[in-house]
Scaffold this active site. Structure first.
Site, mmCIF file in Angstrom:
data_model
loop_
_atom_site.group_PDB
_atom_site.id
_atom_site.type_symbol
_atom_site.label_atom_id
_atom_site.label_comp_id
_atom_site.label_asym_id
_atom_site.label_seq_id
_atom_site.Cartn_x
_atom_site.Cartn_y
_atom_site.Cartn_z
ATOM 1 N N GLU A 1 0.836 -1.209 0.000
ATOM 2 C CA GLU A 1 0.000 0.000 0.000
ATOM 3 C C GLU A 1 0.863 1.249 0.000
ATOM 4 O O GLU A 1 1.850 1.333 0.740
ATOM 5 C CB GLU A 1 -0.909 -0.010 1.232
ATOM 6 C CG GLU A 1 -2.259 0.596 0.989
ATOM 7 C CD GLU A 1 -3.105 -0.232 0.031
ATOM 8 O OE1 GLU A 1 -3.234 0.169 -1.146
ATOM 9 O OE2 GLU A 1 -3.637 -1.269 0.452
ATOM 10 N N GLY B 1 -12.472 1.648 -1.239
ATOM 11 C CA GLY B 1 -11.102 1.196 -1.450
ATOM 12 C C GLY B 1 -10.978 0.052 -2.422
ATOM 13 O O GLY B 1 -9.952 -0.634 -2.439
ATOM 14 N N SER C 1 -11.362 0.498 -5.814
ATOM 15 C CA SER C 1 -11.024 1.084 -7.120
ATOM 16 C C SER C 1 -12.200 1.232 -8.067
ATOM 17 O O SER C 1 -12.117 0.899 -9.245
ATOM 18 C CB SER C 1 -9.908 0.273 -7.792
ATOM 19 O OG SER C 1 -8.700 0.516 -7.158
ATOM 20 N N SER C 2 -13.291 1.783 -7.559
ATOM 21 C CA SER C 2 -14.405 2.080 -8.451
ATOM 22 C C SER C 2 -13.997 3.109 -9.504
ATOM 23 O O SER C 2 -14.499 3.075 -10.635
ATOM 24 C CB SER C 2 -15.611 2.587 -7.651
ATOM 25 O OG SER C 2 -15.275 3.737 -6.890
ATOM 26 N N ASP D 1 -3.944 0.351 -9.641
ATOM 27 C CA ASP D 1 -5.380 0.107 -9.789
ATOM 28 C C ASP D 1 -5.749 -0.181 -11.235
ATOM 29 O O ASP D 1 -6.484 -1.135 -11.532
ATOM 30 C CB ASP D 1 -6.173 1.313 -9.291
ATOM 31 C CG ASP D 1 -6.034 1.527 -7.795
ATOM 32 O OD1 ASP D 1 -5.406 0.685 -7.132
ATOM 33 O OD2 ASP D 1 -6.546 2.541 -7.300
#
Length: 386
Positions: free
Chosen positions: A38, A130, A132-133, A178
């Site tokens: 992350e 969280g 990743s739309s 992403d």
């Protein structure tokens, strides 16, 4: 496509309902989870995401009118219009459309002859959790543009276009993780992505392990601008260390420069450097099918994100503590932080019990509901014939 509550037929039917005609193109993109790694992708680090079976679907038709008309299930179910010759970043409540028009602008910049569009988006991928739309929305838009205007890119090139759109229109200086995860996902596998070389290495998820995402359903205002601030702090560490990125720095070099860096910059850099090491160790633990080691690394990652990178929050910390009480293999915050979700690895035979108990215990402790889902790794973004 697996276990999505939205189907191709739903999306096409909705398009006909909204625009009174059938679409010419259809595509869908998955969300993603990140097992570990992350806040390292923008430092050319190594990450470990997987595309998951929650999706944003899109259907579209090309029009003669030089307008982009967008209807989405996640924006008050209304049609939003943007003139094709006025593709500028939007502000306020309509700013979500930047992820769409930013992609269109990038394709036009590459030479695609994009005309007017009518688009419908349907989604069972939660926004702000969280997963990743934003990258899924960008990628679905990209697929529709490619299909309608005969301009095809390879998945990694498409991911780069989507990343550029997010930088230039949404104003988020994100890494490439992403977009690559969404476009290059592999059924049943996580992808170890080298964010410098863009080399992808698929790792099968062990049969004995289930992945559960728990969403705090909160997002603190503190998050505004903090992502950019963390990136700038990492860039400052690079300057002091004389490194092009923290990917090439070592903990030994960091410790020697501690006084020059100052406490805050030192801790930010320590998270990134140590997290990249944890990703490599996690890959080894996956290969050796060592859940205990995987869980330990997730715990270390969360502590580093909480203490050194300071992007956690009480709600995320509480969910990690509950997961530990429920004997999860491992748990940590996932995504940018200050809210959003935790990722939890649990033994497959305990999956349903874990899902029920984490929601129940959280409610008993706080009086607040959370969402939790078991997710499966799936293939990346794709189109389908109408």
């Amino acid at each position: 496509m697996q276990n999505s509550s939205i189907t191709k037929e739903n999306c096409i039917s909705r398009f006909k309902e909204i625009f009174n005609r059938g679409p010419e193109a259809y595509g869908y993109s998955p969300g993603r989870i990140n097992l570990i790694g992350e806040h390292v992708d923008y430092q050319k680090g190594i990450v470990f995401p997987a595309a998951i079976n929650k999706y944003i679907h899109g259907a579209a038709v090309a029009t003669q009118e030089p307008l982009i008309k967008v209807w989405s299930s996640f924006d008050h179910e209304r049609i939003l219009e943007i003139k094709l010759d006025q593709l500028e970043p939007q502000r306020g409540e309509d700013s979500w459309i930047n992820y769409i028009i930013g992609v269109i602008a990038q394709y036009m910049k590459k030479g695609a002859k994009v005309g007017g569009l009518e688009i419908v988006f349907e989604s069972d991928l939660p926004s702000g959790s969280g997963m990743s739309s934003s990258a899924a929305l960008e990628s679905t838009t990209a697929l529709l543009i490619e299909s309608l205007f005969n301009f095809t890119l390879e998945p990694i090139e498409r991911a780069k276009v989507c990343q550029a759109a997010e930088h230039e229109f949404a104003g988020v200086p994100c890494g490439i993780m992403d977009q690559i995860a969404v476009n290059c996902g592999t059924q049943g596998h996580a992808l170890m992505i080298d964010c410098e070389s863009l080399e992808l290495t698929p790792f099968p998820i062990p049969e004995s392990i289930a992945i559960v995402v728990a969403d705090t359903k909160v997002k603190h205002d503190l998050a505004d601008g903090q992502y950019t601030k963390r990136k700038l702090e990492c860039d400052e560490a690079c300057k002091v260390l004389g490194a092009q990125s923290l990917r090439v720095a070592t903990l030994g070099e960091l410790n020697k420069a501690k006084d020059m860096l100052g406490t805050t910059i030192f801790r930010r850099a320590r998270h990134v450097i140590s997290e990249i090491i944890r990703v490599k160790d996690f890959a080894t633990a996956m290969e050796q099918n060592d859940p205990t080691k995987m869980g330990t690394l997730l715990a270390q990652s969360h502590e580093s994100l909480k203490s050194d990178f300071e992007v956690s929050c009480p709600e995320l910390d509480r969910l990690v503590q509950i997961a530990e009480k429920l004997n999860a293999i491992g748990s940590r915050m996932m995504g940018g932080g200050f809210g959003g979700s935790t990722i939890n690895l649990v033994r497959r035979q305990n999956k349903q019990q874990f899902l029920e108990q984490i929601k129940l215990l959280h409610f008993e402790m706080t009086g607040n509901d959370i969402d939790a889902w078991a997710v499966d790794p799936v293939s990346g973004a794709t189109t389908s014939n109408i």
